[in-house]
Design a protein around this motif. Structure first.
Motif, PDB file in Angstrom:
ATOM      1  N   SER A   4     -36.583  63.495  79.974  1.00  0.00           N
ATOM      2  CA  SER A   4     -36.093  62.165  79.484  1.00  0.00           C
ATOM      3  C   SER A   4     -35.026  61.534  80.376  1.00  0.00           C
ATOM      4  N   GLU A   5     -34.120  62.346  80.691  1.00  0.00           N
ATOM      5  CA  GLU A   5     -32.886  61.844  81.406  1.00  0.00           C
ATOM      6  C   GLU A   5     -33.029  61.241  82.676  1.00  0.00           C
ATOM      7  N   VAL A   6     -34.017  62.107  83.287  1.00  0.00           N
ATOM      8  CA  VAL A   6     -34.287  61.533  84.764  1.00  0.00           C
ATOM      9  C   VAL A   6     -35.009  60.180  85.075  1.00  0.00           C
ATOM     10  N   LYS A   7     -34.424  59.504  85.567  1.00  0.00           N
ATOM     11  CA  LYS A   7     -35.212  57.928  85.814  1.00  0.00           C
ATOM     12  C   LYS A   7     -36.148  57.777  86.810  1.00  0.00           C
ATOM     13  N   ALA A   8     -35.890  58.700  87.851  1.00  0.00           N
ATOM     14  CA  ALA A   8     -37.096  58.463  88.914  1.00  0.00           C
ATOM     15  C   ALA A   8     -37.840  59.730  89.053  1.00  0.00           C
ATOM     16  N   ASN A   9     -38.965  59.572  89.379  1.00  0.00           N
ATOM     17  CA  ASN A   9     -39.909  60.673  89.238  1.00  0.00           C
ATOM     18  C   ASN A   9     -40.122  61.121  90.930  1.00  0.00           C
ATOM     19  N   ILE A  10     -39.096  62.069  91.267  1.00  0.00           N
ATOM     20  CA  ILE A  10     -38.715  62.181  92.733  1.00  0.00           C
ATOM     21  C   ILE A  10     -39.701  63.458  92.981  1.00  0.00           C
ATOM     22  N   LYS A  77     -29.219  68.503  78.015  1.00  0.00           N
ATOM     23  CA  LYS A  77     -28.786  67.289  77.602  1.00  0.00           C
ATOM     24  C   LYS A  77     -27.113  67.036  77.265  1.00  0.00           C
ATOM     25  N   PRO A  78     -26.554  68.132  76.588  1.00  0.00           N
ATOM     26  CA  PRO A  78     -25.268  67.835  76.176  1.00  0.00           C
ATOM     27  C   PRO A  78     -24.353  68.137  77.586  1.00  0.00           C
ATOM     28  N   PHE A  79     -24.771  68.485  78.689  1.00  0.00           N
ATOM     29  CA  PHE A  79     -23.998  68.878  79.878  1.00  0.00           C
ATOM     30  C   PHE A  79     -24.518  67.646  81.002  1.00  0.00           C
ATOM     31  N   ASN A  80     -25.144  66.738  80.551  1.00  0.00           N
ATOM     32  CA  ASN A  80     -25.284  65.259  80.993  1.00  0.00           C
ATOM     33  C   ASN A  80     -26.104  65.760  82.647  1.00  0.00           C
ATOM     34  N   VAL A  81     -26.982  66.714  82.806  1.00  0.00           N
ATOM     35  CA  VAL A  81     -27.773  67.120  83.763  1.00  0.00           C
ATOM     36  C   VAL A  81     -28.758  65.946  84.017  1.00  0.00           C
ATOM     37  N   LYS A  82     -28.508  65.578  85.172  1.00  0.00           N
ATOM     38  CA  LYS A  82     -29.350  64.281  85.826  1.00  0.00           C
ATOM     39  C   LYS A  82     -30.175  64.481  87.053  1.00  0.00           C
TER      40      LYS A  82
END
Length: 116
Positions: A4-10, A77-82
């Motif tokens: 859910s943290e990824v905004k683009a479906n690359i 998520k706690p590591f802000n992996v995007k």
């Protein structure tokens, strides 16, 4: 998307490939390599055929499998992996692809810093 943290479906097949890998954990390296080498033709059909060939179709089609994949992905998520690749080495987050020589130097420095 399973992250859910990824905004683009690359990578539209990434979540399905992750579900396949989840179902074949004991063969993860081989599954990873097969997916990587066939990424140009990765499709729903290719993944389903692969799962069937390796007796994992029932697991792959089970809705709970994707929920488990989402739980695993959420651990980052706690590591802000995007993005991919993102690595954590001795509490240092490294994002993006690096040339092998630069990556090796960085790993050596981090290992030295932590006395390993």
């Amino acid at each position: 998307l399973c992250n859910s943290e990824v905004k683009a479906n690359i990578h539209p097949m990434a979540c399905k490939a992750a579900a396949l890998s989840y179902c074949l954990k004991d063969k993860f390296v081989q599954v990873h390599d097969d997916i990587f080498h066939h990424q140009a033709k990765l499709s729903d059909e290719w993944i389903a055929d692969y799962a069937k060939k390796h007796n994992a179709l029932e697991c792959y089609q089970d809705a709970n499998t994707m929920e488990e994949v989402k739980k695993i992905v959420s651990l980052a998520k706690p590591f802000n992996v995007k993005s991919t690749p993102t690595m954590l080495l001795n509490e240092v987050k490294i994002e993006g692809a690096l040339p092998l020589t630069q990556f090796t130097l960085l790993m050596d420095q981090l290992a030295e810093r932590h006395g390993k």
